[in-house]
Design an enzyme around this catalytic site. Structure first.
Site, mmCIF file in Angstrom:
data_model
loop_
_atom_site.group_PDB
_atom_site.id
_atom_site.type_symbol
_atom_site.label_atom_id
_atom_site.label_comp_id
_atom_site.label_asym_id
_atom_site.label_seq_id
_atom_site.Cartn_x
_atom_site.Cartn_y
_atom_site.Cartn_z
ATOM 1 N N SER A 1 1.106 -1.504 0.027
ATOM 2 C CA SER A 1 0.249 -0.418 -0.269
ATOM 3 C C SER A 1 0.662 1.293 -0.608
ATOM 4 C CB SER A 1 -1.151 0.452 1.143
ATOM 5 O OG SER A 1 -1.277 1.540 1.356
ATOM 6 N N HIS B 1 -1.299 -1.308 -3.789
ATOM 7 C CA HIS B 1 -3.020 -0.939 -3.441
ATOM 8 C C HIS B 1 -2.256 0.697 -3.405
ATOM 9 C CE1 HIS B 1 -5.611 -1.644 -1.324
ATOM 10 N NE2 HIS B 1 -5.708 -1.248 -0.419
ATOM 11 N N ASP C 1 -4.946 3.875 -2.000
ATOM 12 C CA ASP C 1 -5.465 4.598 -1.115
ATOM 13 C C ASP C 1 -6.254 5.583 -1.358
ATOM 14 O OD1 ASP C 1 -5.840 1.544 0.811
ATOM 15 O OD2 ASP C 1 -4.302 2.009 0.869
ATOM 16 N N MET D 1 -9.049 8.344 -0.013
ATOM 17 C CA MET D 1 -9.387 8.409 1.004
ATOM 18 C C MET D 1 -9.974 10.103 0.847
ATOM 19 S SD MET D 1 -7.178 7.137 3.988
ATOM 20 C CE MET D 1 -6.700 5.409 4.142
ATOM 21 N N HIS E 1 -8.608 1.320 -4.370
ATOM 22 C CA HIS E 1 -8.848 1.481 -3.127
ATOM 23 C C HIS E 1 -9.865 2.037 -2.865
ATOM 24 C CE1 HIS E 1 -9.243 -0.311 1.698
ATOM 25 N NE2 HIS E 1 -10.672 0.260 0.931
ATOM 26 N N MET F 1 -11.786 4.550 -0.754
ATOM 27 C CA MET F 1 -12.886 4.981 1.073
ATOM 28 C C MET F 1 -13.474 6.609 0.771
ATOM 29 S SD MET F 1 -10.062 3.660 2.889
ATOM 30 C CE MET F 1 -8.150 3.603 1.535
ATOM 31 N N MET G 1 -11.633 -6.275 5.127
ATOM 32 C CA MET G 1 -10.715 -4.948 6.116
ATOM 33 C C MET G 1 -10.220 -5.724 7.204
ATOM 34 S SD MET G 1 -10.137 -2.523 4.259
ATOM 35 C CE MET G 1 -8.756 -1.547 5.003
ATOM 36 N N ASP H 1 -6.782 -6.265 3.892
ATOM 37 C CA ASP H 1 -5.911 -5.012 4.164
ATOM 38 C C ASP H 1 -6.022 -4.435 5.888
ATOM 39 O OD1 ASP H 1 -5.357 -2.430 3.886
ATOM 40 O OD2 ASP H 1 -6.726 -1.978 1.952
ATOM 41 N N GLY H 2 -5.049 -4.136 6.583
ATOM 42 C CA GLY H 2 -5.140 -3.820 7.479
ATOM 43 C C GLY H 2 -4.106 -4.416 8.043
HETATM 44 C C1 DX5 Z 1 -6.925 2.118 5.199
HETATM 45 C C2 DX5 Z 1 -5.735 1.178 4.078
HETATM 46 C C3 DX5 Z 1 -4.587 0.625 4.146
HETATM 47 C C4 DX5 Z 1 -3.347 0.447 5.056
HETATM 48 C C5 DX5 Z 1 -2.377 0.138 5.525
HETATM 49 O O1 DX5 Z 1 -7.431 2.263 5.289
HETATM 50 O O2 DX5 Z 1 -7.300 0.801 3.369
HETATM 51 O O3 DX5 Z 1 -4.415 0.007 2.977
HETATM 52 O O4 DX5 Z 1 -2.350 1.710 3.611
HETATM 53 O O5 DX5 Z 1 -1.747 -0.002 5.443
HETATM 54 P P1 DX5 Z 1 -1.264 -0.755 7.077
HETATM 55 O O6 DX5 Z 1 -0.984 -2.244 6.009
HETATM 56 O O7 DX5 Z 1 -0.009 -0.668 7.780
HETATM 57 O O8 DX5 Z 1 -2.134 -1.428 8.219
HETATM 58 ZN ZN ZN Z 2 -6.373 -0.122 1.150
#
Ligand code: DX5
Ligand code: ZN
Length: 225
Positions: free
Chosen positions: A8, A33, A35, A37, A66, A68, A137, A173-174
């Site tokens: 990510s 990946h 992210d 937001m 991804h 969000m 998640m 993820d997470g």
């Molecule tokens: C969180 C993201 C993840 C995040 C994961 O909202 O969707 O993709 O970057 O990070 P780690 O692996 O550090 O939990």
């Molecule tokens: Zn993510």
């Protein structure tokens, strides 16, 4: 399905993203990946399609975007044009999930649905025909570096049962690192997203970090001797 590791970019050094992308791909990333937001659906703001488009010329690996953001429909085309191969939306990202998934496929991308920790697997029961990826998640979305929520393991199993016999990949993820990768892989996840666990120790550590996660996953599946 084979195990793939998707770093990510959220945990990369944003001041030199192009270099970071090249370094993580050279270290063995199977895909990236990304992210996105919006400060509304999740309490954080990251980057949008222009940044993803700028990264597209730095590598040929697939981009797993991804989203969000909510409502999401108006932005799908921009992310497809930015170079996404797969677009994942949250089950709550709009009033008509099935229509959103159809729109993603119509743009030529794989369609994914993300399930928040509190979202039941039932949320996807009637849209399975429109799904290529289910993202479980294992933290509440919004930030990297959070602690892995162990309830995700049972949920991955439930998604595996619900999608049996279909060409649907399970992504997680997470909080994925070498200590949690085995359990998620054993439960049925094949696409492992990891941010803070791979983007640490500087570029010299990236290969070791990716290898450690892959090794744990393959070991749990009995694919290493
Ligand atoms: C969180 C993201 C993840 C995040 C994961 O909202 O969707 O993709 O970057 O990070 P780690 O692996 O550090 O939990
Ligand atoms: Zn993510």
């Amino acid at each position: 399905m084979p195990i793939t590791i998707l770093p990510s970019v959220l945990s990369a050094d944003f001041s030199r993203l192009g270099e970071e992308v090249r370094a993580i791909v050279a270290a063995g990333a199977d895909a990236l990946h990304l992210d996105v937001m919006d400060g509304h659906f999740v309490p954080n703001i990251s980057f949008g399609p222009d940044v993803i488009k700028a990264l597209r010329s730095h590598t040929d690996v697939p981009f797993d975007v991804h989203l969000m953001i909510a409502p999401v429909d108006a932005y799908l085309q921009a992310f497809a044009e930015a170079g996404a191969q797969s677009i994942i939306v949250h089950a709550e990202a709009g009033p008509h999930l099935h229509r959103t998934l159809q729109a993603i496929r119509a743009l030529g991308c794989k369609a994914g649905v993300a399930l928040n920790p509190a979202t039941p697997v039932d949320a996807i029961s009637y849209v399975l025909d429109a799904i290529d990826i289910v993202l479980v998640m294992s933290v509440n979305p919004g930030f990297g570096g959070q602690k892995f929520l162990h309830a995700a393991i049972d949920k991955i199993r439930a998604v595996r049962d619900a999608t049996l016999g279909r060409a649907i990949a399970i992504e997680v993820d997470g909080g994925v690192d070498a200590t949690t990768a085995g359990a998620v892989a054993e439960a049925g996840a094949t696409r492992l997203v990891a941010g803070s666990a791979v983007f640490r120790d500087g570029p010299d550590g990236y290969k070791t970090n990716i290898d450690a996660i892959r090794h744990a996953a393959l070991l749990a599946r009995g694919e290493l001797i």
